[in-house]
Design a protein around this motif. Structure first.
Motif, PDB file in Angstrom:
ATOM      1  N   LEU A  10       0.838  -1.197   0.000  1.00 18.20           N
ATOM      2  CA  LEU A  10       0.000   0.000   0.000  1.00 18.20           C
ATOM      3  C   LEU A  10       0.869   1.241   0.000  1.00 18.20           C
ATOM      4  O   LEU A  10       2.065   1.165   0.117  1.00 18.20           O
ATOM      5  N   ALA A  11       0.290   2.362  -0.126  1.00 22.58           N
ATOM      6  CA  ALA A  11       0.938   3.672  -0.072  1.00 22.58           C
ATOM      7  C   ALA A  11       1.512   4.071  -1.410  1.00 22.58           C
ATOM      8  O   ALA A  11       2.224   5.050  -1.507  1.00 22.58           O
ATOM      9  N   ALA A  12       1.253   3.339  -2.471  1.00 24.70           N
ATOM     10  CA  ALA A  12       1.642   3.813  -3.783  1.00 24.70           C
ATOM     11  C   ALA A  12       0.871   5.088  -4.084  1.00 24.70           C
ATOM     12  O   ALA A  12      -0.316   5.184  -3.882  1.00 24.70           O
ATOM     13  N   GLY A  13       1.585   6.073  -4.575  1.00 26.27           N
ATOM     14  CA  GLY A  13       0.958   7.353  -4.836  1.00 26.27           C
ATOM     15  C   GLY A  13       1.068   8.314  -3.684  1.00 26.27           C
ATOM     16  O   GLY A  13       0.801   9.494  -3.839  1.00 26.27           O
ATOM     17  N   GLY A 197      -6.318   1.869   3.789  1.00 30.02           N
ATOM     18  CA  GLY A 197      -5.525   2.913   4.423  1.00 30.02           C
ATOM     19  C   GLY A 197      -4.154   2.448   4.859  1.00 30.02           C
ATOM     20  O   GLY A 197      -3.827   1.254   4.848  1.00 30.02           O
ATOM     21  N   LEU A 198      -3.325   3.411   5.250  1.00 33.68           N
ATOM     22  CA  LEU A 198      -1.992   3.097   5.766  1.00 33.68           C
ATOM     23  C   LEU A 198      -2.068   2.298   7.060  1.00 33.68           C
ATOM     24  O   LEU A 198      -1.189   1.489   7.350  1.00 33.68           O
ATOM     25  N   THR A 247       3.464  -1.766   6.492  1.00 34.62           N
ATOM     26  CA  THR A 247       4.644  -1.648   7.345  1.00 34.62           C
ATOM     27  C   THR A 247       4.363  -0.770   8.555  1.00 34.62           C
ATOM     28  O   THR A 247       4.779  -1.077   9.680  1.00 34.62           O
ATOM     29  N   LEU A 248       3.659   0.339   8.350  1.00 35.74           N
ATOM     30  CA  LEU A 248       3.319   1.226   9.459  1.00 35.74           C
ATOM     31  C   LEU A 248       2.418   0.528  10.456  1.00 35.74           C
ATOM     32  O   LEU A 248       2.638   0.596  11.678  1.00 35.74           O
ATOM     33  N   ALA A 249       1.383  -0.155   9.974  1.00 37.79           N
ATOM     34  CA  ALA A 249       0.458  -0.833  10.883  1.00 37.79           C
ATOM     35  C   ALA A 249       1.150  -1.937  11.659  1.00 37.79           C
ATOM     36  O   ALA A 249       0.851  -2.163  12.839  1.00 37.79           O
ATOM     37  N   GLN A 290      -8.445   6.885  12.386  1.00 39.69           N
ATOM     38  CA  GLN A 290      -8.425   5.617  13.115  1.00 39.69           C
ATOM     39  C   GLN A 290      -8.882   5.753  14.561  1.00 39.69           C
ATOM     40  O   GLN A 290      -8.833   4.787  15.327  1.00 39.69           O
ATOM     41  N   GLY A 291      -9.315   6.952  14.977  1.00 42.14           N
ATOM     42  CA  GLY A 291      -9.688   7.150  16.363  1.00 42.14           C
ATOM     43  C   GLY A 291     -10.905   6.346  16.780  1.00 42.14           C
ATOM     44  O   GLY A 291     -10.945   5.797  17.889  1.00 42.14           O
TER      45      GLY A 291
END
Length: 357
Positions: A10-13, A197-198, A247-249, A290-291
């Motif tokens: 994910l996160a392409a763009g 989402g990220l 990766t972030l998650a 994400q809250g």
């Protein structure tokens, strides 16, 4: 249900690198020669090792208006992602708070020696903040009241969880409340990486449940089972997390498994415990990205901790040895003697397989 599972690609763009049409030279190459903007930052203790160590190269995962996400793949320990956040953004447990700033494309990206260089920024770490909230003995009645209040705020909020209508979060909450380890592990495995989402919504729900079980369950009388469950679910959520989610998650799941929370989540936890005002803390968390998923997970985990807790004659508080402190390994769960003492504090039922691991 229209929910998709997002992988690490994910996160392409959203990454900072931009290429021009037919290989045409872009403005990014010209901006690489500009001197970086020197600024200061307040960094999380969760990323202290990488920031205090020698310089190591990284890469930009995403450069957004409110945050920059940097990955350091050669790190052996999590978190491998560092978030650079604006002061008014959600302060993740792996965040460096700095700004205001305006990111620009840059080829340089490294961290170490008390600095971070990325996206045209040269951030000097001046202070540290602790993402691991610590609780003393908590009243079960007060915690139950705080959990009910947060649940009402979640129901009344205009920000709905990303997995509304999906069976996964409900199944996880029910299995945790019953003490069904196998069912809870299966629910966690289904939720990790679920959603767009990220940071997929499923990961945020799991993080909230883990934090509530470990931090709140570890501070109430008879909370041994809640912490024990948190240990097993943490292992399930983080095992091969980089292959199942972004990766972030994955880094945020590792933080939650260690009892490290976003600053806004910590404030809500203190509010649920009756130590800080809950309403403004809940409103701020629910308004963040994400809250709503995190808040729902906190409610589910807190309810499960209350259901799993038992009150024994003469017991002072929660299993004190099971309360994690500032990211260090959980005492009482790494040796046989500690495990036997923890299990002996909870009465067994005939046919109960909860403690046979």
């Amino acid at each position: 249900m229209g929910v998709t599972r997002i992988g690490p690609e994910l996160a392409a763009g959203t990454v900072a690198g931009v290429t021009g049409a037919r290989g045409r030279r872009t403005s990014a190459a010209r901006e690489d020669t500009d001197p970086p903007l020197v600024t200061t930052g307040v960094a999380s203790l969760a990323v202290r090792d990488v920031l205090r160590g020698p310089r190591r190269p990284g890469k930009v995962l995403a450069a957004l208006p409110h945050a920059i996400y940097l990955e350091f793949p050669d790190l052996m320990a999590e978190p491998r992602v560092i978030a650079i956040s604006a002061p008014d953004a959600l302060r993740l447990p792996n965040a460096i708070v700095s700004g205001p700033w305006e990111a620009r494309p840059s080829a340089d990206c490294w961290a170490g020696e008390g600095r971070v260089l990325a996206c045209g920024l040269d951030i000097r770490i001046m202070r540290w903040w602790d993402p691991s909230p610590v609780f003393g003995p908590l009243s079960r009645a007060r915690l139950d009241h705080g959990c009910s209040v947060l649940a009402r705020f979640c129901a009344d909020s205009e920000h709905t969880p990303g997995l509304t209508g999906h069976d996964g979060p409900v199944q996880l909450a029910a299995c945790c409340g019953r003490g069904d380890l196998a069912g809870a592990v299966e629910a966690v495995e289904q939720l990790v990486g679920l959603g767009p989402g990220l940071v997929p919504s499923g990961d945020s729900v799991v993080s909230g449940v883990l934090l509530a079980l470990r931090l709140l369950g570890g501070a109430i009388a008879g909370g041994t089972r809640a912490v024990w469950l948190a240990n097993w679910l943490s292992a399930s959520a983080t095992c091969y997390a980089t292959q199942r989610t972004t990766t972030l998650a994955a880094s945020l799941l590792h933080c939650a498994a260690s009892g490290q929370a976003a600053a806004e989540v910590s404030t809500v936890l203190f509010g649920m415990a009756g130590q800080e005002p809950l309403e403004p803390a809940a409103a701020k968390l629910l308004a963040a990205a994400q809250g709503a998923d995190l808040a729902w997970g906190l409610v589910a985990g807190c309810r499960a901790a209350l259901l799993l807790s038992v009150s024994l004659p003469g017991e002072r508080s929660a299993d004190r040895a099971a309360v994690p402190h500032r990211g260090r390994p959980v005492p009482g769960h790494g040796d046989r003697a500690g495990r036997r003492a923890a299990r002996a504090a909870v009465p067994r039922r005939a046919g109960d397989s909860w403690f046979r691991c």
